[in-house]
Write a protein that holds these residues in place. Structure first.
Motif, short mmCIF file in Angstrom:
data_model
loop_
_atom_site.label_atom_id
_atom_site.label_comp_id
_atom_site.label_asym_id
_atom_site.label_seq_id
_atom_site.Cartn_x
_atom_site.Cartn_y
_atom_site.Cartn_z
N SER A 204 14.25 -13.03 -3.02
CA SER A 204 15.34 -12.25 -2.28
C SER A 204 16.30 -13.18 -1.68
O SER A 204 16.41 -14.38 -2.07
CB SER A 204 14.42 -11.65 -1.22
OG SER A 204 14.15 -12.39 -0.45
N GLY A 205 17.11 -12.51 -0.72
CA GLY A 205 17.97 -13.58 -0.13
C GLY A 205 17.34 -14.45 0.73
O GLY A 205 17.94 -15.39 1.17
N GLY A 206 15.85 -14.22 1.28
CA GLY A 206 15.44 -15.00 2.29
C GLY A 206 14.19 -15.97 1.63
O GLY A 206 13.92 -16.74 2.41
N HIS A 207 13.86 -15.35 0.58
CA HIS A 207 12.74 -16.19 0.02
C HIS A 207 12.84 -16.49 -1.31
O HIS A 207 13.52 -15.47 -2.27
CB HIS A 207 11.39 -15.27 0.28
CG HIS A 207 11.29 -14.63 1.57
ND1 HIS A 207 10.99 -15.55 2.59
CD2 HIS A 207 11.46 -13.52 2.20
CE1 HIS A 207 11.10 -14.64 3.73
NE2 HIS A 207 11.30 -13.34 3.49
N ALA B 222 17.01 -17.88 -4.01
CA ALA B 222 17.65 -17.67 -5.20
C ALA B 222 18.94 -16.72 -4.97
O ALA B 222 20.16 -16.79 -5.40
CB ALA B 222 16.75 -17.25 -6.10
N GLY B 223 18.60 -15.66 -3.94
CA GLY B 223 19.52 -14.81 -3.63
C GLY B 223 20.75 -15.22 -2.90
O GLY B 223 21.76 -14.96 -2.97
N GLU B 224 20.42 -16.24 -2.13
CA GLU B 224 21.31 -17.12 -1.08
C GLU B 224 22.26 -17.78 -2.06
O GLU B 224 23.46 -17.81 -2.11
CB GLU B 224 20.59 -18.12 -0.30
CG GLU B 224 21.16 -18.68 0.88
CD GLU B 224 20.01 -19.43 1.56
OE1 GLU B 224 19.04 -19.79 1.34
OE2 GLU B 224 20.89 -19.92 2.63
N PRO C 129 27.46 -7.52 -0.39
CA PRO C 129 26.45 -8.75 -0.87
C PRO C 129 26.76 -9.25 -2.10
O PRO C 129 27.31 -8.68 -3.09
CB PRO C 129 25.07 -7.93 -0.98
CG PRO C 129 25.46 -6.54 -1.27
CD PRO C 129 26.93 -6.31 -0.54
N GLY C 130 26.65 -10.63 -2.22
CA GLY C 130 27.17 -11.45 -3.51
C GLY C 130 26.32 -10.95 -4.61
O GLY C 130 27.05 -11.05 -5.71
N GLY C 131 25.15 -10.93 -4.77
CA GLY C 131 24.61 -10.92 -5.91
C GLY C 131 24.93 -9.77 -6.94
O GLY C 131 25.34 -10.19 -8.11
N PRO C 132 24.99 -8.65 -6.46
CA PRO C 132 25.42 -7.46 -7.35
C PRO C 132 26.62 -7.72 -7.82
O PRO C 132 27.13 -7.47 -8.93
CB PRO C 132 25.38 -6.03 -6.61
CG PRO C 132 24.44 -6.41 -5.51
CD PRO C 132 24.57 -8.01 -5.27
N ALA D 295 15.48 -9.36 -8.11
CA ALA D 295 14.65 -8.95 -9.38
C ALA D 295 15.51 -7.70 -10.06
O ALA D 295 15.44 -7.28 -11.02
CB ALA D 295 13.42 -8.25 -9.01
N ALA D 296 16.74 -7.30 -9.40
CA ALA D 296 17.59 -6.39 -9.63
C ALA D 296 18.35 -6.91 -10.87
O ALA D 296 19.25 -5.98 -11.63
CB ALA D 296 18.65 -5.79 -8.77
N ASN D 297 18.58 -8.00 -10.94
CA ASN D 297 19.56 -8.72 -11.87
C ASN D 297 18.87 -8.77 -13.42
O ASN D 297 17.88 -9.39 -13.60
CB ASN D 297 19.58 -10.24 -11.43
CG ASN D 297 20.73 -10.85 -12.35
OD1 ASN D 297 20.47 -11.50 -13.30
ND2 ASN D 297 22.19 -10.93 -11.79
N THR D 298 19.65 -8.15 -14.39
CA THR D 298 19.30 -8.05 -15.65
C THR D 298 19.10 -9.23 -16.24
O THR D 298 18.23 -9.55 -17.04
CB THR D 298 20.35 -7.18 -16.49
OG1 THR D 298 20.72 -5.99 -15.53
CG2 THR D 298 19.68 -6.81 -17.77
N TRP E 99 11.25 -0.39 -3.47
CA TRP E 99 10.15 -1.28 -2.95
C TRP E 99 10.30 -2.59 -3.26
O TRP E 99 9.57 -3.41 -2.98
CB TRP E 99 8.94 -0.60 -3.44
CG TRP E 99 8.74 0.70 -2.63
CD1 TRP E 99 9.28 1.04 -1.51
CD2 TRP E 99 7.83 1.85 -3.22
NE1 TRP E 99 8.90 2.51 -1.34
CE2 TRP E 99 7.85 2.84 -2.26
CE3 TRP E 99 7.29 2.18 -4.55
CZ2 TRP E 99 7.36 4.24 -2.44
CZ3 TRP E 99 6.49 3.28 -4.53
CH2 TRP E 99 6.82 4.42 -3.70
N CYS E 100 11.26 -3.09 -4.13
CA CYS E 100 11.71 -4.41 -4.60
C CYS E 100 12.32 -5.10 -3.37
O CYS E 100 11.93 -6.28 -2.82
CB CYS E 100 12.39 -4.73 -5.72
SG CYS E 100 11.63 -5.23 -7.26
N THR E 101 13.48 -4.39 -2.85
CA THR E 101 14.02 -4.79 -1.70
C THR E 101 13.15 -4.51 -0.23
O THR E 101 12.31 -4.04 -0.39
CB THR E 101 15.35 -4.15 -1.54
OG1 THR E 101 15.23 -2.63 -1.69
CG2 THR E 101 16.25 -4.46 -2.80
N ASP E 102 13.70 -4.95 0.90
CA ASP E 102 12.93 -4.69 2.18
C ASP E 102 12.72 -3.16 2.57
O ASP E 102 13.73 -2.46 2.05
CB ASP E 102 13.99 -5.58 3.25
CG ASP E 102 13.51 -6.95 3.10
OD1 ASP E 102 12.74 -7.38 2.30
OD2 ASP E 102 14.25 -7.55 3.94
#
Ligand code: KG4
Ligand code: ZN
Length: 363
Positions: free
Chosen positions: A139-142, A165-167, A181-184, A282-285, A309-312
């Protein structure tokens, strides 16, 4: 048993109510999440003080709305669970103090939940999944690899030595001017890019163990970007694609090591063995594709809970609370809010539970 769960450790305020039937099956009676993207977007990242205030304003209303949605009164709940760490401490306090107030007012027990345990149990919200299983939390934190041995028993195989990794996605997206948010945003931009154009380092290549590192990759990407003469759209897309490919490859390679350890440790676990991925990344293809390929090679099956339920969320916190309640574990009203709280007993012994820093919540 019915538990109300509350969550506010990062930038999602959430409340959920779950029922656990006597056969152990779970029913989600309410599941509410209030995000804060608009509040943080102007700053390009989560601002802890803004997050804490927004949580404080939202929590009691969310708890009331969840009870209303479930058609239950407070005295029909068996316990109140809340994330009590790890996370942004001002935020953590909002859900925890709301839960303490509700527990005190209703005379029901309080259950202090480790946010990471919520993620670890999240796949069990949507499918029957026996222990043990391997979990990659990204996630963005872990960023962690864990073995879920049983409810309440986890073993950490690896975690990030620096950034999550999200960071790495978020910070690179910011350098590339892609917004929050940068990931998407980075994933969308990478669609038109050539991942092979830029040479990026492979973090911890060939190094033993299952830890991760993303800070070097992030810095290398920034240096490439700053070294480009008047970079344009194609440069942006190519670098986004290269960074995404490097993060995906690193996650897959380190997880492959963990799969081999898991296979050796649990020779009786039927194949394909379960590998769960949870967390926003985990949303990233590209990440999923790389993990799926690595899992197939190692005799594992990739399981990803539905995105909500993947995200917070608070459903996973209520579930962890239900499991603790089923074991007869409740907490006193002086349960502390914790910025750090390693999930596995071995790390908890080595690391003080309260504090912050390099090996903080991200690890
Ligand atoms: O689990 P999450 O919602 O919140 C916590 O950090 O706890 O994860 C958010 C993280 C952010 O860093 C976000 O950029 C990343 O997950 N993320 C993605 C994608 N969607 C979300 N990263 C890459 N590609 C995506 N499609
Ligand atoms: Zn989380």
């Amino acid at each position: 048993m019915i538990v109300l769960g509350l969550e506010s450790s990062c930038d999602e305020s959430a409340a959920a109510i779950l029922r656990r039937r006597s056969d152990g099956s779970i029913e989600v009676l309410a599941d509410l999440v209030l995000g804060q993207i608009d509040a943080h977007a102007p700053y390009g990242g989560v601002v802890p003080e803004i997050a804490a205030r927004a949580h404080a304003e939202a929590m009691d209303g969310l708890a009331a709305a969840a009870l209303k949605e479930a058609g239950l009164a407070l005295d029909e709940i068996d316990a109140v669970a809340a994330t009590s760490g790890p996370g942004l401490i001002g935020g953590v306090m909002a859900a925890l103090m709301t839960a303490k107030g509700l527990a005190l007012g209703s005379g029901k027990p309080l259950i202090a939940v480790n946010h990471l345990e919520g993620h670890a149990l999240s796949p069990r919200l949507s499918e029957t999944l026996d222990f043990p299983y391997l979990l990659l939390l990204v996630s963005g934190g872990h960023t962690q690899l864990l073995v879920a041995e049983a409810a309440g028993r986890y073993r950490r195989l690896g975690s990030t030595l620096d950034d999550a990794a999200g960071e790495a996605f978020d910070k690179t997206a910011k350098v590339l001017g892609l917004g929050f948010p940068g990931g998407p945003a980075l994933e969308r931009c990478a669609q038109n890019g050539d991942a092979a154009r830029f040479d990026l380092p492979t973090p911890l290549k060939g190094k033993p163990g299952c830890d991760f590192s993303f800070a070097g990759l992030k810095t290398a990407a920034r240096q490439i970007w700053e070294g480009l003469d008047q970079p344009g759209e194609q440069d942006r897309a190519d670098l986004a694609a290269a960074v995404q490919a490097a993060i995906a490859a690193s996650l897959a390679a380190r997880t492959r090591r963990a799969m081999d350890l898991f296979a050796a440790d649990y020779p009786d676990c039927a194949t394909p063995r379960p590998l769960v991925v949870a967390g926003g990344v985990a949303a990233n293809t590209a990440v999923r594709t790389a993990l799926e390929a690595a899992a197939a090679k190692a005799g594992f099956r990739l399981i990803a809970p539905p995105m909500k339920w993947c995200t917070d969320n608070a459903a996973m916190i209520a579930l962890a609370g239900l499991e603790k309640l089923a074991r007869g574990e409740t907490d006193a009203l002086d349960a502390p809010a914790r910025a750090r709280w390693p999930l596995d007993a071995a790390s908890a012994k080595l690391d003080p539970a309260i504090g912050s820093g390099r090996k903080g919540p991200k690890a």
